[in-house]
Design an enzyme around this catalytic site. Structure first.
Site, mmCIF file in Angstrom:
data_model
loop_
_atom_site.group_PDB
_atom_site.id
_atom_site.type_symbol
_atom_site.label_atom_id
_atom_site.label_comp_id
_atom_site.label_asym_id
_atom_site.label_seq_id
_atom_site.Cartn_x
_atom_site.Cartn_y
_atom_site.Cartn_z
ATOM 1 N N CYS A 47 -2.017 9.326 2.293
ATOM 2 C CA CYS A 47 -1.386 8.720 0.990
ATOM 3 C C CYS A 47 -2.507 9.137 -0.317
ATOM 4 O O CYS A 47 -2.101 9.055 -1.207
ATOM 5 C CB CYS A 47 -1.315 7.264 1.247
ATOM 6 S SG CYS A 47 -3.024 6.327 1.573
ATOM 7 N N GLU A 85 0.947 -0.950 0.078
ATOM 8 C CA GLU A 85 0.054 0.134 0.007
ATOM 9 C C GLU A 85 1.070 1.205 -0.091
ATOM 10 O O GLU A 85 1.526 1.526 0.976
ATOM 11 C CB GLU A 85 -0.970 -0.016 1.117
ATOM 12 C CG GLU A 85 -1.920 -1.008 1.344
ATOM 13 C CD GLU A 85 -2.957 -0.853 0.229
ATOM 14 O OE1 GLU A 85 -3.219 0.092 -0.424
ATOM 15 O OE2 GLU A 85 -3.919 -2.048 -0.015
#
Length: 455
Positions: free
Chosen positions: A240, A206
């Site tokens: 993110c 991720e």
């Protein structure tokens, strides 16, 4: 051996717990998180100066909802799934079994250090895996609290926390794991992937990337800017999936900048001193990196910073060089470059100058324009007419593509991620079809006819 690393010697290959036993642990975890709410607030305030509202919505509340989802559906998800049988195997019953991988290593980041540590842990454990968690050393207070909570709830041979710096993480990666789950930067993600490849260990990355946000003409800029400022500057831009830069239609760019500036002042005050309840930059290295980006580009708005408190006021940057440092890597801070465009080729030039991003956002009242944008570019996930909210829906898998990572989780997708799907055919003994057996004389034409019929 490092005392922390010795913990992994006691980890079992799998939990061997029944579904009901795992659910009992999840209930205890949920209670412990709720009881530690003030401690979580305190730890995240010390590490990142996070406002309580953001801590609850993005860390505590998010986790509680995921735990509830697993408690409600784990029994159903864990059952073998019957699928349609092939007539070639008649008579048979066919199933998909979900089984745990075994020992799972999870390396979590510092930007949402509570949620992004415990969420993959509870997901992997719920599936029957045993888990070793390496939390970030950059948020020590939160890592200590995560360790304390997990150590209280789970037996150390089923789930344990190993604290330490990158050297500890490096040594952990040298061990044999059945699955690795990493959240963090692209640079470190490549190291994790390389180590996993040495032992053919399945893994999920991720990561992040430069997530664009496109604003079309003829749209309500007040609402647009409210949603962009919220999604970009929450957690001081250390998210993110935060919009990394804006692409605004040339005809509305000037008005957009004015509205963004106004919204920033309304949200964060007119200076850093006007609002003490804002998240700080995690460490000196990242702070200095961000200040260099500000000082190397044309500032449209903002630019203020406080070195003593590691805080940066939300800053808008005007049309930076796409080959410059600010456009080469994910910004991961409260700095927002703004570009203008008149046609799709100008959008292409900027978006395609970087690898596939984790997210993409488009604001437009033109459905054809939005649909074209969604289908034109590769990215992990996105939103039309808002930012970052796609990760809040447990029915949507969350993850990247290419350089922004691979593998998806959240909700049922987390269960699917941490379980191997085992295909099982259960044949009956009361009928035998001899067509498949040798000798094959005079059987080929019949086989062709059967396969043609079945196709």
């Amino acid at each position: 051996m490092n005392i922390e690393l010795k913990k992994i010697e006691n980890i079992q290959n799998s939990s061997k717990l029944s579904v009901s036993e795992r659910i009992n642990y999840l209930n205890e975890l949920k209670k412990e998180i709720i009881q530690n709410e003030d401690n979580i607030f305190s730890a995240l305030h010390k590490d990142l100066n996070k406002p309580k509202f953001e801590v609850y919505t993005s860390e505590i509340g998010f986790l509680i909802n995921e735990i509830k989802l697993f408690i409600k559906h784990l029994n159903e998800w864990s059952k073998p799934k019957k699928v349609k049988s092939s007539i070639i195997n008649f008579p048979s019953n066919d199933f998909i079994y979900s089984e745990p991988y075994g020992k799972v290593l999870i390396i979590s980041p510092w930007n949402y250090p509570f949620q992004l540590a415990i969420l993959p842990v509870l997901s992997a454990f719920s599936c029957g895996n045993t888990v070793v968690l390496k939390p970030s050393e950059h948020t020590p207070e939160t890592s200590k609290l995560v360790n304390k909570i997990i150590s209280k709830i789970f037996p150390s041979n089923l789930v344990c926390v190993v604290e330490g710096d990158y050297k500890v993480a490096s040594k952990l990666l040298k061990s044999k794991w059945d699955y690795i789950f990493f959240t963090g930067s692209v640079r470190v993600g490549k190291i994790v992937a390389a180590e996993a490849a040495k032992q053919l260990t399945p893994h999920t990355l991720e990561l992040g990337g430069k997530s664009p946000c496109i604003i079309d003409k003829k749209i309500n800029l007040k609402t647009v800017c409210k949603r962009i400022v919220w999604g970009k500057f929450m957690n001081a831009g250390q998210t993110c999936v935060a919009p990394d830069y804006l692409l605004a239609h040339k005809s509305i760019k000037s008005d957009l900048v004015k509205e963004l500036s106004s919204r920033i002042e309304l949200t964060y005050g007119k200076s850093l001193s006007a609002n003490t309840n804002t998240t700080k930059i995690v460490n000196e290295e990242n702070f200095n990196r961000l200040i260099n980006l500000i000082n190397s580009n044309k500032i449209l708005f903002g630019g203020e910073y406080n070195s003593n408190k590691s805080k940066i006021y939300p800053t808008l940057i005007d049309e930076p060089n796409i080959s410059g440092e600010i456009m080469q890597n994910e910004i991961f801070g409260p700095i927002l470059p703004i570009f203008s465009f008149e046609n799709i080729s100008e959008i292409d030039k900027i978006i395609l100058s970087n690898p596939d991003p984790l997210a993409l956002y488009v604001f437009s009242n033109d459905k054809d324009f939005s649909e074209n944008i969604i289908r034109r570019y590769r990215f992990g996930g996105g939103v039309v007419n808002d930012t970052i909210i796609h990760l809040t829906n447990p029915n949507l898998p969350f993850g990247g593509i290419g350089n922004s990572g691979y593998g998806s989780y959240h909700g049922k997708s987390s269960f699917d991620l941490f379980t191997h799907k085992k295909s099982i055919v259960k044949r009956k003994m009361w009928l035998e079809n001899n067509l498949r057996y040798a000798p094959y004389k005079n059987k080929l034409n019949l086989v062709k006819k059967i396969l043609k019929y079945l196709s």
